[in-house]
Design a protein around this motif. Structure first.
Motif, PDB file in Angstrom:
ATOM      1  N   PHE A  43      13.069   3.198  -2.816  1.00 30.56           N
ATOM      2  CA  PHE A  43      14.248   3.074  -3.673  1.00 30.56           C
ATOM      3  C   PHE A  43      15.546   2.873  -2.888  1.00 30.56           C
ATOM      4  O   PHE A  43      16.638   3.087  -3.408  1.00 30.56           O
ATOM      5  N   ASP A  44      15.419   2.419  -1.646  1.00 26.38           N
ATOM      6  CA  ASP A  44      16.612   2.129  -0.851  1.00 26.38           C
ATOM      7  C   ASP A  44      16.751   0.627  -0.613  1.00 26.38           C
ATOM      8  O   ASP A  44      16.979   0.180   0.506  1.00 26.38           O
ATOM      9  N   GLU A  45      16.619  -0.137  -1.696  1.00 20.30           N
ATOM     10  CA  GLU A  45      16.804  -1.581  -1.595  1.00 20.30           C
ATOM     11  C   GLU A  45      18.201  -1.930  -1.094  1.00 20.30           C
ATOM     12  O   GLU A  45      18.394  -2.968  -0.446  1.00 20.30           O
ATOM     13  N   ALA A  46      19.181  -1.069  -1.368  1.00 18.74           N
ATOM     14  CA  ALA A  46      20.561  -1.350  -0.971  1.00 18.74           C
ATOM     15  C   ALA A  46      20.692  -1.509   0.544  1.00 18.74           C
ATOM     16  O   ALA A  46      21.383  -2.418   1.030  1.00 18.74           O
ATOM     17  N   THR A  47      20.031  -0.644   1.303  1.00 27.35           N
ATOM     18  CA  THR A  47      20.104  -0.745   2.762  1.00 27.35           C
ATOM     19  C   THR A  47      19.315  -1.949   3.269  1.00 27.35           C
ATOM     20  O   THR A  47      19.701  -2.584   4.260  1.00 27.35           O
TER      21      THR A  47
ATOM     22  N   GLY B 235       9.993 -16.265   8.605  1.00 29.62           N
ATOM     23  CA  GLY B 235      10.506 -15.152   7.814  1.00 29.62           C
ATOM     24  C   GLY B 235      10.779 -13.913   8.637  1.00 29.62           C
ATOM     25  O   GLY B 235       9.975 -13.532   9.510  1.00 29.62           O
ATOM     26  N   LEU B 236      11.925 -13.262   8.382  1.00 31.17           N
ATOM     27  CA  LEU B 236      12.264 -11.957   8.944  1.00 31.17           C
ATOM     28  C   LEU B 236      12.059 -10.933   7.837  1.00 31.17           C
ATOM     29  O   LEU B 236      12.710 -11.007   6.795  1.00 31.17           O
ATOM     30  N   GLN B 237      11.135  -9.994   8.038  1.00 23.66           N
ATOM     31  CA  GLN B 237      10.852  -8.989   7.016  1.00 23.66           C
ATOM     32  C   GLN B 237      11.610  -7.702   7.308  1.00 23.66           C
ATOM     33  O   GLN B 237      11.575  -7.183   8.423  1.00 23.66           O
ATOM     34  N   ILE B 238      12.293  -7.197   6.271  1.00 26.60           N
ATOM     35  CA  ILE B 238      13.056  -5.956   6.382  1.00 26.60           C
ATOM     36  C   ILE B 238      12.474  -4.974   5.373  1.00 26.60           C
ATOM     37  O   ILE B 238      12.472  -5.231   4.170  1.00 26.60           O
TER      38      ILE B 238
ATOM     39  N   LEU C 214       0.825  -1.206   0.000  1.00 31.14           N
ATOM     40  CA  LEU C 214       0.000   0.000   0.000  1.00 31.14           C
ATOM     41  C   LEU C 214       0.857   1.252   0.000  1.00 31.14           C
ATOM     42  O   LEU C 214       0.481   2.277  -0.578  1.00 31.14           O
ATOM     43  N   ALA C 215       2.029   1.185   0.638  1.00 29.01           N
ATOM     44  CA  ALA C 215       2.927   2.342   0.714  1.00 29.01           C
ATOM     45  C   ALA C 215       3.961   2.358  -0.411  1.00 29.01           C
ATOM     46  O   ALA C 215       4.715   3.327  -0.536  1.00 29.01           O
ATOM     47  N   GLY C 216       4.026   1.293  -1.216  1.00 33.39           N
ATOM     48  CA  GLY C 216       4.965   1.246  -2.338  1.00 33.39           C
ATOM     49  C   GLY C 216       6.410   1.073  -1.948  1.00 33.39           C
ATOM     50  O   GLY C 216       7.323   1.431  -2.701  1.00 33.39           O
ATOM     51  N   LEU C 217       6.665   0.484  -0.762  1.00 37.98           N
ATOM     52  CA  LEU C 217       8.022   0.383  -0.224  1.00 37.98           C
ATOM     53  C   LEU C 217       8.703  -0.930  -0.621  1.00 37.98           C
ATOM     54  O   LEU C 217       8.028  -1.903  -0.966  1.00 37.98           O
ATOM     55  N   PRO C 218      10.038  -0.995  -0.527  1.00 36.15           N
ATOM     56  CA  PRO C 218      10.729  -2.266  -0.734  1.00 36.15           C
ATOM     57  C   PRO C 218      10.668  -3.122   0.523  1.00 36.15           C
ATOM     58  O   PRO C 218      10.767  -2.604   1.647  1.00 36.15           O
TER      59      PRO C 218
END
Length: 488
Positions: free
Chosen positions: A459-463, A451-454, A432-436
């Motif tokens: 657009f900060d998939e790198a972190t 599962g551990l969700q991060i 809903l928030a469009g986040l990675p």
């Protein structure tokens, strides 16, 4: 020859191709043989592309240019990604035998990189479901326990990777359909930021929520695949024109100084205490590695499921109008007129879950219900986004469980839509928030993965990868293999 994807990540396979320890043809043939011999235990694939895959592998060997990390490597594609000349069904009867005349953008990117599609993976019909039990063709099983579901809707892709049939696969995530099956199968699954990966050629369910993403056994492999499939696509009006960084650049294992937020709502009612305990232990391990961990609140989380199912069903009811029996796919027999054709084709071609969501969405968009349902759901979506923005003003990532339970038994929840919908409560807000959002294995409860969700900033998939990689390397949980691995 045989090839063991449990012992070979993408980099080691790439090195073997470069060093001529094996050829693309040998690797492809071994993969196809393995699927033919063992997929009856998982039912991960709807179809395989033996002739096309071997022809592509032969051409790859003739050129012998393995400059791209994915060149010559086999991949499984969720059966809602269009593949030129290859049957693509969305796991629905209504598209049985349908062969697109184009490739989805992500498929084109993989083809350009030299990856070899070996088949189309099973899924919930039109991605509507959380267990891969609504497929018209077959029921996929969990790689760790054949009596359990693999999750959904991308259960076939997840089981194929977890079961060692392919080294990586693509899925799609509308409300958790990559992360939840990744959690249930103990592998790595990423839903990228909305717009990071092109949706062109993905069969649309909910256009404002859908995203394509990768399944792999390790975080580094996942980042390598995202490097290839991410990027702007002028054919997709929702594609973001953003630079694509090297997503492996921050995979150092170092999270010192990283600020982690843990929402108290992600450990509330409905979360299995054993799952909560396992995830909290994983978070403690991140803290031991040098991250700062604080409890926060995302107060509108409790409204996420209700808002999501109104928005998703409304968009799905519109998107699925194109399946009418006129232009392509299944067409009902013995029809009297055009209206009868529509009714009979959809009645016979769609499964119960698809019909349920179409009806819910059509009602939500109707004149008498729009303000009471759809408009309110859209407002809740805005409130959820504001919750995330407030937390991300002070923190780098948000961490919690991917799913409230481990994989449940086949048949346990398929007749209880409400229970299945609530199983997505922790993944839905991210869409809903469009986040990675990334799921990595946090440990085990009763022999089944947790599962551990991060969750990261847009657009900060790198972190997100940086956090997942640090935990993965410290825990080494990816080295634990499912029972099915011992049968190969």
């Amino acid at each position: 020859m045989t090839i063991n994807f449990f012992d070979n990540d993408l980099t080691s396979l790439h090195d073997k191709l470069i060093n001529k320890e094996l050829t693309a043809t040998e690797l492809t043939q071994a993969t196809l043989d393995n699927i033919a011999q063992t997929d009856d235990q998982l039912n991960a694939f709807i179809s395989t592309n033996q002739e096309e895959a071997l022809l592509q592998a032969k051409k790859t060997d003739e050129v012998a240019n393995f400059s791209d990390i994915l060149t010559g490597l086999p991949v499984g594609l969720k059966d809602n990604l269009a593949t030129n000349g290859i049957q693509t069904t969305g796991a629905s009867r209504i598209l049985e035998g349908f062969k697109p005349v184009y490739d989805a953008t992500v498929v084109s990117k993989l083809n350009t990189a030299g990856a070899i599609s070996v088949g189309k993976t099973n899924m919930d019909e039109f991605a509507m479901g959380g267990s891969t039990e609504t497929s018209y063709y077959k029921k996929t099983t969990n790689a760790w326990d054949a009596t359990k579901v693999p999750g959904g809707s991308s259960g076939g892709s997840a089981a194929a990777v977890a079961g060692g049939l392919v080294p990586f696969a693509l899925g799609s995530d509308t409300g958790g359909s990559i992360r939840q099956p990744a959690a249930f199968n103990g592998i790595v699954g990423l839903k990228p930021t909305y717009g990071r990966v092109s949706r062109w050629g993905l069969f649309a369910m909910a256009s404002s929520l859908d995203q394509v993403g990768p399944f792999t056994r390790t975080v580094k492999d996942n980042a390598l695949v995202l490097n290839t499939i991410a990027g702007f696509d002028e054919k997709d009006s929702t594609s973001a024109d953003r630079d694509v960084p090297d997503f492996t650049a921050k995979l150092t294992g170092n999270v010192k100084g990283l600020k982690i937020a843990v929402p108290k709502e992600y450990f509330g009612e409905g979360i299995d205490p054993k799952v909560a305990s396992t995830v909290k232990a994983a978070i403690a391990q991140l803290e031991a590695l040098g991250a700062t961990v604080d409890e926060v609140s995302l107060p509108h989380t409790k409204y996420g499921v209700a808002a999501y199912y109104i928005i998703m069903s409304s968009e799905a009811s519109s998107n699925l109008q194109r399946y009418d029996g006129v232009r392509y796919g299944f067409r009902a027999d013995d029809v009297k007129n055009l209206e009868d054709l529509y009714i009979k084709t959809r009645s016979e071609g769609f499964g119960d879950e698809v019909k349920r969501r179409i009806m819910l969405g059509t009602f939500s968009l109707s004149a008498g219900a729009y303000d009471a349902f759809f408009k309110k759901a859209a407002k809740i979506r805005t409130l959820l986004i504001e919750d995330f923005n407030r937390v991300f003003a002070d923190y780098d990532v948000i961490v919690g469980p991917t799913a409230p339970t481990v994989a449940y038994g086949i048949g346990e929840e398929i007749d209880d839509p409400t229970a299945m919908y609530l199983a997505d409560a922790l993944t839905i807000p991210v869409n809903l928030a469009g986040l990675p959002g990334l799921s990595v294995n946090a440990g085990f409860v009763d022999g089944l993965p947790v599962g551990l969700q991060i969750i990261g900033k847009p657009f900060d998939e790198a972190t997100v990868y940086q956090t997942g990689y640090a935990f993965e390397q410290a825990s080494r949980l990816f080295e634990q293999l499912p029972k099915i691995a011992k049968k190969y």
